[in-house]
Each structure stands twice: as structure tokens, then as C-alpha cells.
Design an enzyme around this catalytic site. Structure first.
Site, PDB file in Angstrom:
ATOM      1  N   SER A  70      -5.194   4.882   1.518  1.00 33.15           N
ATOM      2  CA  SER A  70      -4.843   4.705   0.244  1.00 33.15           C
ATOM      3  C   SER A  70      -4.493   6.147  -0.389  1.00 33.15           C
ATOM      4  CB  SER A  70      -5.620   3.899  -0.716  1.00 33.15           C
ATOM      5  OG  SER A  70      -5.146   2.483  -0.322  1.00 33.15           O
ATOM      6  N   LYS A  73      -1.028   7.117  -1.035  1.00 35.13           N
ATOM      7  CA  LYS A  73      -0.054   6.510  -1.895  1.00 35.13           C
ATOM      8  C   LYS A  73       0.163   7.570  -3.042  1.00 35.13           C
ATOM      9  CE  LYS A  73      -2.141   1.994  -1.280  1.00 35.13           C
ATOM     10  NZ  LYS A  73      -3.404   1.128  -1.684  1.00 35.13           N
ATOM     11  N   TYR A 195       4.600   2.232   6.098  1.00 33.03           N
ATOM     12  CA  TYR A 195       3.471   2.512   5.156  1.00 33.03           C
ATOM     13  C   TYR A 195       2.137   2.293   6.113  1.00 33.03           C
ATOM     14  CZ  TYR A 195      -0.189   0.468   2.350  1.00 33.03           C
ATOM     15  OH  TYR A 195      -1.548   0.270   1.573  1.00 33.03           O
ATOM     16  N   TYR A 247      -8.763   1.763  -7.690  1.00 30.35           N
ATOM     17  CA  TYR A 247      -8.630   0.467  -7.576  1.00 30.35           C
ATOM     18  C   TYR A 247      -9.419  -0.243  -8.859  1.00 30.35           C
ATOM     19  CZ  TYR A 247      -8.939   2.122  -2.778  1.00 30.35           C
ATOM     20  OH  TYR A 247      -8.856   2.547  -1.779  1.00 30.35           O
ATOM     21  N   VAL A 265      -9.760   3.568   2.056  1.00 28.88           N
ATOM     22  CA  VAL A 265     -10.876   2.994   2.817  1.00 28.88           C
ATOM     23  C   VAL A 265     -11.424   3.701   4.011  1.00 28.88           C
ATOM     24  CG1 VAL A 265     -10.268   0.797   2.099  1.00 28.88           C
ATOM     25  CG2 VAL A 265      -9.092   1.484   4.062  1.00 28.88           C
TER      26      VAL A 265
HETATM   27  N1  GLN Z   1      -3.977   0.959   5.037  1.00 28.77           N
HETATM   28  C1  GLN Z   1      -4.777   0.230   3.977  1.00 28.77           C
HETATM   29  C2  GLN Z   1      -4.471  -1.035   3.476  1.00 28.77           C
HETATM   30  O1  GLN Z   1      -3.115  -1.162   3.131  1.00 28.77           O
HETATM   31  C3  GLN Z   1      -5.123   1.306   2.891  1.00 28.77           C
HETATM   32  C4  GLN Z   1      -6.087   0.514   1.666  1.00 28.77           C
HETATM   33  C5  GLN Z   1      -7.045   1.534   1.175  1.00 28.77           C
HETATM   34  O2  GLN Z   1      -7.081   2.664   1.773  1.00 28.77           O
HETATM   35  N2  GLN Z   1      -7.512   1.022  -0.031  1.00 28.77           N
HETATM   36  O3  GLN Z   1      -4.757  -2.237   3.606  1.00 28.77           O
END
Ligand code: GLN
Length: 612
Positions: A70, A73, A195, A247, A265
Site C-alpha cells: 500500500s 498508493k 494495481y 488505514y 501489508v
Molecule cells: N496489495 C494489497 C491489497 O490491495 C495492498 C494492501 C495493503 O498494503 N494494505 O490488498
């Protein structure tokens, strides 16, 4: 950077200690919803910090690679802003925290617009905004952008990508929903694939720290000097990172840590202290919200131990930027003046005020300086601001100074800024302000402060001389300090032994290093004494006018010239060759010179006292 100095630096010692303290900390689970992620070693702990000066500190597994997830992003959001502009991006993705989990389907009920770009829905929409270029695909552009941030080419971890692609049904569903709402305008399969790939880019904690440092440094990679993100978008990316980056722990994060950050994650966290550094932490076990347990702890400790919270304001923006202020009754320009002129400046020099500023001019400091300058308004006619020691001005202070200039002009005061070469934006702003205005000289007319002060002094002197009907040319040698005490016969003999020389403005009269064989009395016009202060930079030592002499010091040692002398205006001089000088006259001159130097030493001592 000196490796040894880094090893010895207290920051390095601190990070190593933090690493060893937290290495044994347990708690949290390695992410398992993407099967490949379970291969991570829960014991890995890497910490890296990169300052805006490009200094790199790292401890533990800071070179272990992992997938960015993430954290990508934030980077893609910046690229979308560059591609489409703020309004077009806002039309597709909001900037409100959702307070929900990263994979929640938080869309605005009627428009289908995702709440923010840091949750999956918003990130997929953002990725959909990346434009293909004529010669490259969106994925190539994403990879190139990430490489500008890290300063090295990056790879995608194919196994993690496959693993997520095989199991990412929820993200696929989100992409289809977005397509249904018209938020995506290309096939959802294609965009969700992009993505997944972007989330599987391999980075290290060190990479995250460099990326954070780019954001801390106005978008410029402090190690490579490459622009990673256009500066006007940096604060936008940092804004969504602070409100939505962690988050549904984003509120708690700002409260406890207080740095814009983004986690993934894979176990990574990238945090930014604007203007200071980027931080990268990597430790795979996650808490129930999906944030790295030890990653959080590292950031909390660092913030607490050094007081690094974004809202902790340590800088005082008051008048600490005024180094000193004086007027020309206290200290004149380097221009050498006749005794009469010095008397006049001692009496009226107070009309010329000089402010020496230093450090960084921000809104607060510029405001207090402007106020101070305006409060003494009736005491002066000329204001000279010495910017030599100012290292930076921000947009706000540029505007404050432009307005100050307008106010002073309206009050009939003359304002000059000297030594502004290093302040590019400041100059640009003030030039813009002056365009089309009827000024004899602009605020930036003089290269350095000394010339600006000299010009102001000339104005005072000329006004006084006009009032007294004084003629500025001085052909009579008796007023020369070197000739004081000479009889009229001696003066005539001196004059007869010399030869009159005319120099057009700009002519070099002699050069440093040449053999010195004569001295020059100035009868009319002005000459400038200057040296080359390295790399061809012309530095004025002084300017001399009628009634003054130059080259006379060589009479003491008959040596080589120590400075260059050029005609500043058309000038007429009387040149006296040393070998044509009678002994009695030579002795007289040496005595006059000695008493002149005695006075000068006395003056300089007082100047040094004042500066101290
Ligand atoms: N690729 C992961 C997902 O979309 C990224 C999520 C994350 O790092 N929180 O589930």
C-alpha cells in the site's frame, strides 16, 4: 558522505540502539491473505533514515527487500496529480478519511467516488488515472517514477504479484464497481492488474527512507538531485498521508507520532518529517489494522525521544533574523571620503538606515522585520537591506517584502536590497513587482549592500554641496592630505613635475602585480580600487574622487601594485613618478601618510568593536 562520520554520528548510534531494543519485541502476525506474503521472516527488522541533506543512517535489515504494497498508493497518487491536475483527480477520488479498513468498499453513495486514495478503492481509481505515454505503458511510467524516488531501478516480485492476482477477488470486485460508476474508464481487469503489479514492487527500508526524504525535500531526491515529484503536489500527497495513510489508525497515528506516513501489508512504513527527513521501517508482523507492530513502535519512540511531532514548533520566528542595524552616521560605505564629506555624513548619515538580515525568512520573521522597519519610518529617507546572510525566503516572506517596498515607496522612501544573488525566487518576485513602475533605480539595482549605501551617501552629499554651491572638481593640490604642510613653491614644483593623464570611464589604470612607479592625484572624476576575489569575481575595495590620491602606498616600499584601479567615470589625474620626486617632498608625504594610517587604525579599531 564520510562513512566514518556517519558511523560516529549520534543519530546512527540511536538507530542501532533502537533496533537492538526492539529486535526481541513480539506480537502481530505476518499477513497471510496473499499466500506468498507468509514466506516473510517475522524476525526481520530494518530501520533507515535519510535527511534532506542526503545523509543515510541505517540499522538492522535495512537492505532486505520486500513488496511495497500500500505504500505505493502515495507515490501513484502523486503521479496521477502530475498527469491530470488536482481538479481532475479530485473528481474521481476524494480526500476524506474513511475510518475503515484498507480493503473496505468506501464509495460515496451516489457518485461512487472512493473516499480517499489511500484505501484500496481510491488507489485502484488513482492507478486508473495514470496515462500511457506515446512510447511507454502506464506500468513503465509507474516503474520509472518509483525509480526517481529511490534513485535505483526496481523490480516486481513476480510470485507475490501472481499470488495476489490469483486471490484478489475483492479488489477485482472493487474495480468492477468503480467501472460501473464511471470512475474507471478503462477495462477494470487491466487496471486491477496494474494495481497488483504496483503493490508487488520490491523495495528495502532504505528505499522507503529515500522516498520519504524526497517528499521531505520538496519533491527532490536529496541523493541524486532528481525531481521525483513536482513540488506543488508534495503537500497534497503529504496531506492524504497524514489523514488517511495508516488505514483506520490514522487519527491515532497523527496523535502519537505526528508525521505523514504510509504503511503496507508487506510490513513497511514510510514516514516523512517535512523539511527534515524520510524514515523507512520494515518488520513483517502486523497488528489487526494491518500496520507493522514494530514499525509503529520505532516511529513512536523516535517521535517521542526527539520531539519530532509535525505540530511541535521549535523555531522562533521573531526578530532573530535581524543580525544588526545601523546608520551611516555610525558606519559609512567603503568609499573613501574627504574630511568635509565625513563631517557631513556624521551629521546626516542617520537618514540612511541599514538592516543586516540573516537566516531563513518565513512568514513570521518577515512580518516582524517589516513591522520594525515601518515603525522607524520618520527617522530615515534611505533603507538598505543587506541580504548577504539570508539563506532562504519563502513565498510568504517574498510577498511581505514586495508589499513593504510598495508602502515605503508610497511614503517617499528609497529602498534597496543588496547581495540577493543567492535568492532566486525573492529576486523574481521583486522584479515582477517593479515591472512597469517609474523608479530611477529598482529595489535590486545594486549588486551589493556597500554600493547601495554609497549611492545613498552620494545623494546626501550632493544635496548638501548643491546647497552650499561647492564645485566637485579639485585641481588644487593643497587640499590633498599627502601635500598638507607643503609651501606654495613646493606645491608648484610638484605640479610641474607631474603629467596630467585622462582616463575614459572603464579604463584599467593599473593592474595588481604590476611594478609600482608612480602615484596619482585625482583632479576630477572617480576611480574604483578593486580586487579579484577568486573565480573572476570583481570585489570593490573602495571608490575615490577628486582631492584624493591612489598608488601612494608604494612610496613606502616601491613594490608591486596590490590591487587593480579602474576609472569609474571619465577621470583626470596628475601622475607623479617616484623617481622624479625631490627628497624633501618625499619625506613630507611619508609623514602625512603615517599620520593618516594612525587615524585609520583608530577608526578600524572602533569598527571592530562595534561588530564584536
Ligand atoms: N496489495 C494489497 C491489497 O490491495 C495492498 C494492501 C495493503 O498494503 N494494505 O490488498
Amino acid at each position: 558522505m564520510d562513512k566514518k562520520a556517519v558511523q560516529l554520528c549520534p543519530v546512527q548510534r540511536y538507530l542501532e540502539q533502537l533496533h537492538s531494543e526492539l529486535a526481541g519485541m513480539t506480537g502481530g502476525e505476518v499477513a497471510s491473505y496473499i499466500p506468498e506474503l507468509t514466506r516473510a521472516d517475522p524476525a526481520w527488522l530494518g530501520i533507515a533514515m535519510v535527511t534532506v541533506d542526503g545523509h543515510v543512517y541505517q540499522a538492522g535489515d535495512s537492505r532486505q527487500t520486500f513488496t511495497i504494497q500500500s505504500i505505493s498508493k502515495a507515490i501513484t497518487y502523486g503521479l496521477a496529480l502530475e498527469d491530470r491536475g488536482i481538479d481532475a483527480v479530485l473528481a474521481k477520488v476524494g480526500v476524506e478519511p474513511s475510518g475503515e479498513a484498507f480493503n473496505s468498499i468506501s464509495l460515496e453513495p451516489d457518485t461512487g467516488r472512493p473516499l480517499n486514495p489511500m484505501i484500496n478503492a481510491g488507489a485502484i481509481a488513482t492507478t486508473g488515472l495514470i496515462e500511457p505515454a506515446p512510447d511507454s505503458t502506464p506500468m513503465t511510467r509507474i516503474m520509472e517514477t518509483f525509480a526517481r524516488y529511490t534513485g535505483r531501478p526496481l523490480d516486481v516480485e513476480e510470485r507475490v504479484y501472481r499470488s495476489e492476482s490469483d486471490t484478489g477477488h475483492r479488489n477485482r470486485a472493487i474495480a468492477h464497481l468503480l467501472y460501473g460508476h464511471g470512475i474507471l474508464d478503462r477495462p477494470p481487469e487491466e487496471i486491477v492488474d496494474l494495481y497488483f503489479r504496483q503493490c508487488s514492487i520490491l523495495v528495502t527500508a532504505r528505499d522507503l527512507a529515500v522516498m520519504g526524504a524526497c517528499l521531505a525535500n520538496n519533491g527532490v531526491n536529496p541523493i541524486t538531485g532528481v525531481v521525483a515529484l513536482q513540488s506543488r503536489y508534495v503537500e497534497k500527497v503529504l496531506s492524504v498521508m497524514s489523514t488517511c495513510g495508516m488505514y483506520d489508525y490514522s487519527g491515532g497515528w497523527v496523535f502519537h507520532v505526528g508525521m505523514p506516513a504510509k504503511s503496507g501489508v508487506g510490513g513497511g512504513i514510510m514516514a516523512v518529517l517535512p523539511g527534515q527527513f524520510g524514515l523507512g521501517v520494515f518488520s513483517p508482523p502486523l497488528d489487526e489494522k494491518g500496520n507493522s507492530v514494530r514499525g509503529l513502535e520505532v516511529c513512536k519512540r523516535l517521535s517521542r525521544d526527539f520531539g519530532l511531532h509535525l505540530f511541535h514548533v521549535a523555531r522562533s520566528t521573531s526578530a532573530s533574523v535581524i543580525r544588526q542595524t545601523y546608520d551611516c552616521a555610525q558606519c559609512t560605505s567603503r568609499r573613501r571620503r574627504s574630511a568635509a564629506e565625513l563631517v557631513l555624513l556624521a551629521a546626516q548619515g542617520g537618514r540612511i538606515r541599514v538592516y543586516e538580515l540573516q537566516g531563513e525568512l518565513l512568514f513570521g520573521s518577515a512580518e516582524s522585520v517589516a513591522l520594525e522597519m515601518l515603525s522607524g519610518l520618520s527617522d530615515y529617507d534611505y533603507l538598505v537591506v543587506d541580504m548577504k546572510r539570508v539563506v532562504a525566503t519563502d513565498n510568504a516572506s517574498n510577498l511581505v517584502f514586495a508589499e513593504l517596498g510598495r508602502r515605503l515607496a508610497a511614503e517617499g522612501k528609497q529602498l534597496f536590497f543588496g547581495d540577493t544573488r543567492q535568492l532566486y525566487r525573492f529576486r523574481k518576485e521583486l522584479q515582477k513587482e517593479q515591472e512597469g513602475r517609474q523608479h530611477p533605480f529598482g529595489w535590486l539595482h545594486f549588486e551589493d549592500t556597500d554600493h547601495a549605501v554609497e549611492w545613498c551617501e552620494d545623494q546626501l552629499i550632493a544635496a548638501a554641496q548643491t546647497a552650499a554651491g561647492v564645485d566637485r572638481s579639485l585641481t588644487d593640490l593643497k587640499d590633498q592630505y599627502l601635500c598638507s604642510g607643503m609651501t606654495p613653491e613646493e606645491l608648484d614644483a610638484l605640479h610641474a613635475g607631474g603629467s596630467e593623464r585622462r582616463f575614459a570611464a572603464g579604463t584599467l589604470i593599473f593592474r595588481a602585480g604590476e611594478l609600482a612607479e608612480s602615484l596619482y592625484f585625482i583632479l576630477s572624476g572617480e576611480v574604483e580600487v578593486w580586487i579579484d576575489s577568486g573565480s573572476g569575481h570583481h570585489m570593490r575595495v573602495t571608490t575615490l574622487g577628486p582631492g584624493m590620491v591612489f598608488g601612494e602606498v608604494a612610496l613606502l616600499n616601491q613594490n608591486r601594485r596590490t590591487a587593480n584601479v579602474s576609472a569609474a567615470t571619465d577621470a583626470v589625474c596628475l601622475e607623479i613618478r617616484f623617481d622624479a620626486l625631490q627628497d624633501a617632498l618625499r619625506t613630507r608625504m611619508l609623514v602625512n601618510m603615517a599620520s593618516y594610517f594612525a587615524r585609520k587604525i583608530d577608526q578600524d579599531t572602533r569598527l571592530i568593536q562595534r561588530l564584536g
